[in-house]
Structures are given as C-alpha cells and as structure tokens.
Design a protein around this motif. Sequence first.
Motif, PDB file in Angstrom:
ATOM      1  N   ALA A 130       0.829  -1.211   0.000  1.00  0.00           N
ATOM      2  CA  ALA A 130       0.000   0.000   0.000  1.00  0.00           C
ATOM      3  C   ALA A 130       0.860   1.257   0.000  1.00  0.00           C
ATOM      4  O   ALA A 130       0.467   2.297  -0.547  1.00  0.00           O
ATOM      5  N   GLY A 131       2.042   1.152   0.597  1.00  0.00           N
ATOM      6  CA  GLY A 131       2.955   2.290   0.631  1.00  0.00           C
ATOM      7  C   GLY A 131       3.906   2.362  -0.542  1.00  0.00           C
ATOM      8  O   GLY A 131       4.745   3.263  -0.614  1.00  0.00           O
ATOM      9  N   GLY A 132       3.804   1.411  -1.460  1.00  0.00           N
ATOM     10  CA  GLY A 132       4.610   1.463  -2.680  1.00  0.00           C
ATOM     11  C   GLY A 132       5.843   0.587  -2.694  1.00  0.00           C
ATOM     12  O   GLY A 132       6.646   0.662  -3.625  1.00  0.00           O
ATOM     13  N   ILE A 133       5.998  -0.268  -1.678  1.00  0.00           N
ATOM     14  CA  ILE A 133       7.150  -1.172  -1.647  1.00  0.00           C
ATOM     15  C   ILE A 133       6.662  -2.602  -1.849  1.00  0.00           C
ATOM     16  O   ILE A 133       5.981  -3.159  -0.985  1.00  0.00           O
ATOM     17  N   ARG A 134       7.013  -3.183  -2.992  1.00  0.00           N
ATOM     18  CA  ARG A 134       6.508  -4.514  -3.342  1.00  0.00           C
ATOM     19  C   ARG A 134       7.570  -5.600  -3.260  1.00  0.00           C
ATOM     20  O   ARG A 134       7.334  -6.733  -3.697  1.00  0.00           O
ATOM     21  N   THR A 135       8.721  -5.290  -2.680  1.00  0.00           N
ATOM     22  CA  THR A 135       9.776  -6.276  -2.490  1.00  0.00           C
ATOM     23  C   THR A 135      10.087  -6.331  -1.004  1.00  0.00           C
ATOM     24  O   THR A 135      10.529  -5.336  -0.421  1.00  0.00           O
ATOM     25  N   VAL A 136       9.836  -7.482  -0.381  1.00  0.00           N
ATOM     26  CA  VAL A 136       9.938  -7.590   1.072  1.00  0.00           C
ATOM     27  C   VAL A 136      10.888  -8.731   1.433  1.00  0.00           C
ATOM     28  O   VAL A 136      10.695  -9.876   1.019  1.00  0.00           O
ATOM     29  N   GLU A 137      11.893  -8.396   2.208  1.00  0.00           N
ATOM     30  CA  GLU A 137      12.937  -9.344   2.613  1.00  0.00           C
ATOM     31  C   GLU A 137      12.803  -9.652   4.104  1.00  0.00           C
ATOM     32  O   GLU A 137      12.967  -8.773   4.942  1.00  0.00           O
ATOM     33  N   PHE A 138      12.496 -10.901   4.407  1.00  0.00           N
ATOM     34  CA  PHE A 138      12.462 -11.363   5.798  1.00  0.00           C
ATOM     35  C   PHE A 138      13.801 -12.034   6.106  1.00  0.00           C
ATOM     36  O   PHE A 138      14.234 -12.918   5.367  1.00  0.00           O
ATOM     37  N   THR A 139      14.445 -11.634   7.184  1.00  0.00           N
ATOM     38  CA  THR A 139      15.815 -12.082   7.427  1.00  0.00           C
ATOM     39  C   THR A 139      15.907 -13.269   8.376  1.00  0.00           C
ATOM     40  O   THR A 139      15.044 -13.484   9.225  1.00  0.00           O
ATOM     41  N   PHE A 140      16.993 -13.989   8.233  1.00  0.00           N
ATOM     42  CA  PHE A 140      17.242 -15.152   9.084  1.00  0.00           C
ATOM     43  C   PHE A 140      17.631 -14.767  10.509  1.00  0.00           C
ATOM     44  O   PHE A 140      17.893 -15.648  11.332  1.00  0.00           O
ATOM     45  N   THR A 141      17.657 -13.480  10.816  1.00  0.00           N
ATOM     46  CA  THR A 141      17.849 -13.076  12.205  1.00  0.00           C
ATOM     47  C   THR A 141      16.539 -13.190  12.988  1.00  0.00           C
ATOM     48  O   THR A 141      16.550 -13.094  14.218  1.00  0.00           O
ATOM     49  N   THR A 142      15.426 -13.381  12.300  1.00  0.00           N
ATOM     50  CA  THR A 142      14.133 -13.625  12.950  1.00  0.00           C
ATOM     51  C   THR A 142      13.990 -15.116  13.230  1.00  0.00           C
ATOM     52  O   THR A 142      14.136 -15.927  12.314  1.00  0.00           O
ATOM     53  N   PRO A 143      13.711 -15.489  14.469  1.00  0.00           N
ATOM     54  CA  PRO A 143      13.539 -16.913  14.771  1.00  0.00           C
ATOM     55  C   PRO A 143      12.438 -17.541  13.917  1.00  0.00           C
ATOM     56  O   PRO A 143      11.404 -16.918  13.663  1.00  0.00           O
ATOM     57  N   SER A 144      12.678 -18.759  13.460  1.00  0.00           N
ATOM     58  CA  SER A 144      11.701 -19.503  12.649  1.00  0.00           C
ATOM     59  C   SER A 144      11.237 -18.701  11.428  1.00  0.00           C
ATOM     60  O   SER A 144      10.060 -18.715  11.069  1.00  0.00           O
ATOM     61  N   VAL A 145      12.179 -18.015  10.797  1.00  0.00           N
ATOM     62  CA  VAL A 145      11.806 -17.165   9.669  1.00  0.00           C
ATOM     63  C   VAL A 145      11.235 -17.976   8.507  1.00  0.00           C
ATOM     64  O   VAL A 145      10.458 -17.447   7.690  1.00  0.00           O
ATOM     65  N   GLU A 146      11.585 -19.258   8.416  1.00  0.00           N
ATOM     66  CA  GLU A 146      11.040 -20.073   7.333  1.00  0.00           C
ATOM     67  C   GLU A 146       9.516 -20.106   7.389  1.00  0.00           C
ATOM     68  O   GLU A 146       8.846 -20.022   6.351  1.00  0.00           O
ATOM     69  N   ALA A 147       8.957 -20.185   8.589  1.00  0.00           N
ATOM     70  CA  ALA A 147       7.498 -20.177   8.729  1.00  0.00           C
ATOM     71  C   ALA A 147       6.917 -18.820   8.360  1.00  0.00           C
ATOM     72  O   ALA A 147       5.824 -18.733   7.783  1.00  0.00           O
ATOM     73  N   VAL A 148       7.647 -17.771   8.674  1.00  0.00           N
ATOM     74  CA  VAL A 148       7.207 -16.416   8.312  1.00  0.00           C
ATOM     75  C   VAL A 148       7.174 -16.263   6.794  1.00  0.00           C
ATOM     76  O   VAL A 148       6.203 -15.743   6.219  1.00  0.00           O
ATOM     77  N   ILE A 149       8.233 -16.716   6.142  1.00  0.00           N
ATOM     78  CA  ILE A 149       8.302 -16.632   4.682  1.00  0.00           C
ATOM     79  C   ILE A 149       7.179 -17.446   4.052  1.00  0.00           C
ATOM     80  O   ILE A 149       6.506 -16.984   3.115  1.00  0.00           O
ATOM     81  N   ALA A 150       6.959 -18.646   4.557  1.00  0.00           N
ATOM     82  CA  ALA A 150       5.909 -19.503   4.005  1.00  0.00           C
ATOM     83  C   ALA A 150       4.541 -18.867   4.150  1.00  0.00           C
ATOM     84  O   ALA A 150       3.718 -18.890   3.216  1.00  0.00           O
ATOM     85  N   ALA A 151       4.273 -18.268   5.307  1.00  0.00           N
ATOM     86  CA  ALA A 151       2.980 -17.619   5.531  1.00  0.00           C
ATOM     87  C   ALA A 151       2.809 -16.411   4.621  1.00  0.00           C
ATOM     88  O   ALA A 151       1.732 -16.186   4.051  1.00  0.00           O
ATOM     89  N   ALA A 152       3.867 -15.635   4.462  1.00  0.00           N
ATOM     90  CA  ALA A 152       3.793 -14.449   3.601  1.00  0.00           C
ATOM     91  C   ALA A 152       3.617 -14.842   2.145  1.00  0.00           C
ATOM     92  O   ALA A 152       2.826 -14.234   1.413  1.00  0.00           O
ATOM     93  N   ALA A 153       4.348 -15.863   1.713  1.00  0.00           N
ATOM     94  CA  ALA A 153       4.298 -16.286   0.315  1.00  0.00           C
ATOM     95  C   ALA A 153       2.955 -16.889  -0.063  1.00  0.00           C
ATOM     96  O   ALA A 153       2.598 -16.929  -1.249  1.00  0.00           O
ATOM     97  N   ALA A 154       2.200 -17.339   0.929  1.00  0.00           N
ATOM     98  CA  ALA A 154       0.921 -18.006   0.654  1.00  0.00           C
ATOM     99  C   ALA A 154      -0.223 -17.021   0.442  1.00  0.00           C
ATOM    100  O   ALA A 154      -1.312 -17.428   0.018  1.00  0.00           O
ATOM    101  N   GLU A 155       0.007 -15.735   0.703  1.00  0.00           N
ATOM    102  CA  GLU A 155      -1.079 -14.754   0.613  1.00  0.00           C
ATOM    103  C   GLU A 155      -0.974 -13.894  -0.644  1.00  0.00           C
ATOM    104  O   GLU A 155       0.127 -13.549  -1.076  1.00  0.00           O
ATOM    105  N   PRO A 156      -2.112 -13.515  -1.229  1.00  0.00           N
ATOM    106  CA  PRO A 156      -2.122 -12.714  -2.464  1.00  0.00           C
ATOM    107  C   PRO A 156      -2.091 -11.212  -2.191  1.00  0.00           C
ATOM    108  O   PRO A 156      -3.081 -10.509  -2.390  1.00  0.00           O
TER     109      PRO A 156
END
Length: 206
Positions: free
Chosen positions: A32-58
């Motif tokens: 909504a703010g104009g940024i369409r590239t989002v990087e979730f970093t491995f410094t976040t615990p269990s980031v794989e689950a975060v990436i999977a949840a984000a990637a699953a949404e339109p």
Amino acid sequence: MLIDTLTADRALAVVRAPRIDDPGALCRALVAGGIRTVEFTFTTPSVEAVIAAAAAEPHGALVGAGTVTDARTAEAAIAAGAQFLVTPGLSESAAAVAREAGVPIMLGALSPSEVMRAVELGSAAVKVFPASAVGPGYLKDLRGPFPGIPFVPSGGLHAGNAAEWMSAGALAVTAGSSVVGAADIEEAAWEAVAEKARVFTAAAHR
C-alpha cells in the motif's frame, strides 16, 4: 521480476524483528505504501514459517529471504517459498543453490573485487553493505568502472538520505527499521508502516 519491481519501486523493505505474527498484513501495508519487495531475514527466529505464511497470501509483494549466509539457509528459504535471496556478503554456496533453483540472488559486496566476484557468481543485483560505512560518494565511484551493474545500498538508509543514494546511481534503496520497526510489527501498526513506506518511496523517486 525482481529487477523489474525494484526498478519501478526504487525500494525494498528489510524486515528484522524478534517475532512476526502476521507477515501477510505487513506485506499488504508495504505494498500500500509502494514497496513490493519484502525481505524477511534469518535473524528472525523460525523465519522459514514467516516466509511460508507471507508467500501463501495474495498481497502483490515479492517475498524473499535475507541474511542468507550459506547453502543451508538458501535451501531452507527456497523450500519455504522465497522468491529471491539476499546475502550480507559473498556466499558462493548460497549462489550455487540459487542458480540451481532458478531463484534470483542479491549478493552483498563492498570492495570492487567483491563486486566483480558477485557478478561472476550470477548476482541479479549487488547489495552494497554496509552502506552507512562508505556513503553515497563511494557508490558513485563504484559506478565508474561498473556502469552496468545494478547496485542496491543497504544499511543506514532512510527517507532523509534515500534521494542522495539514488542520485549516486543506486537501482533501488533499502528501507529498514526507519520504515518497519519491531514495535510497528508488535503493535500491528500497519497504517503507520504504509505511511512510512509512502514517505520513503517518495524520497527515493525524487
């Protein structure tokens, strides 16, 4: 798609937080703010689950993984659904995994030799890190011998200096905690994130 989106938006968001409960909502706020590239970093615990949840949404964002440092993290990110990878420095093993999977990677580099090696390893763009240690003038100097390489500075960038980095020759600039703070995520302050993204992208386009 990564380079095309960065070229259009002039910005990408790097998200570092101890916990991200609703990555889809965060992505929607950034889009909504104009940024369409989002990087979730491995410094976040269990980031794989975060990436999977984000990637699953339109939501319209490209979802990627950052702080990828080796083959293991590259493989985990891709398995989770990451559409691009970003490293803090040169990682030949991560680059090899990305090439094999056909996933674009943005390798971190600082010196001219590292920039050359990143290109040899197939980096879609070169992340200049830590950008705050060298300043926009350094990027302008790099652009001299490397005019065709897309550079994305990262580290210490904000709405107050984004335009200066763009003028120095950046393809896009990285929005970190100045746009997405840990407190914003904890409080689900999505309207605030969207507004800060708008301010940052407006600065990048100036």
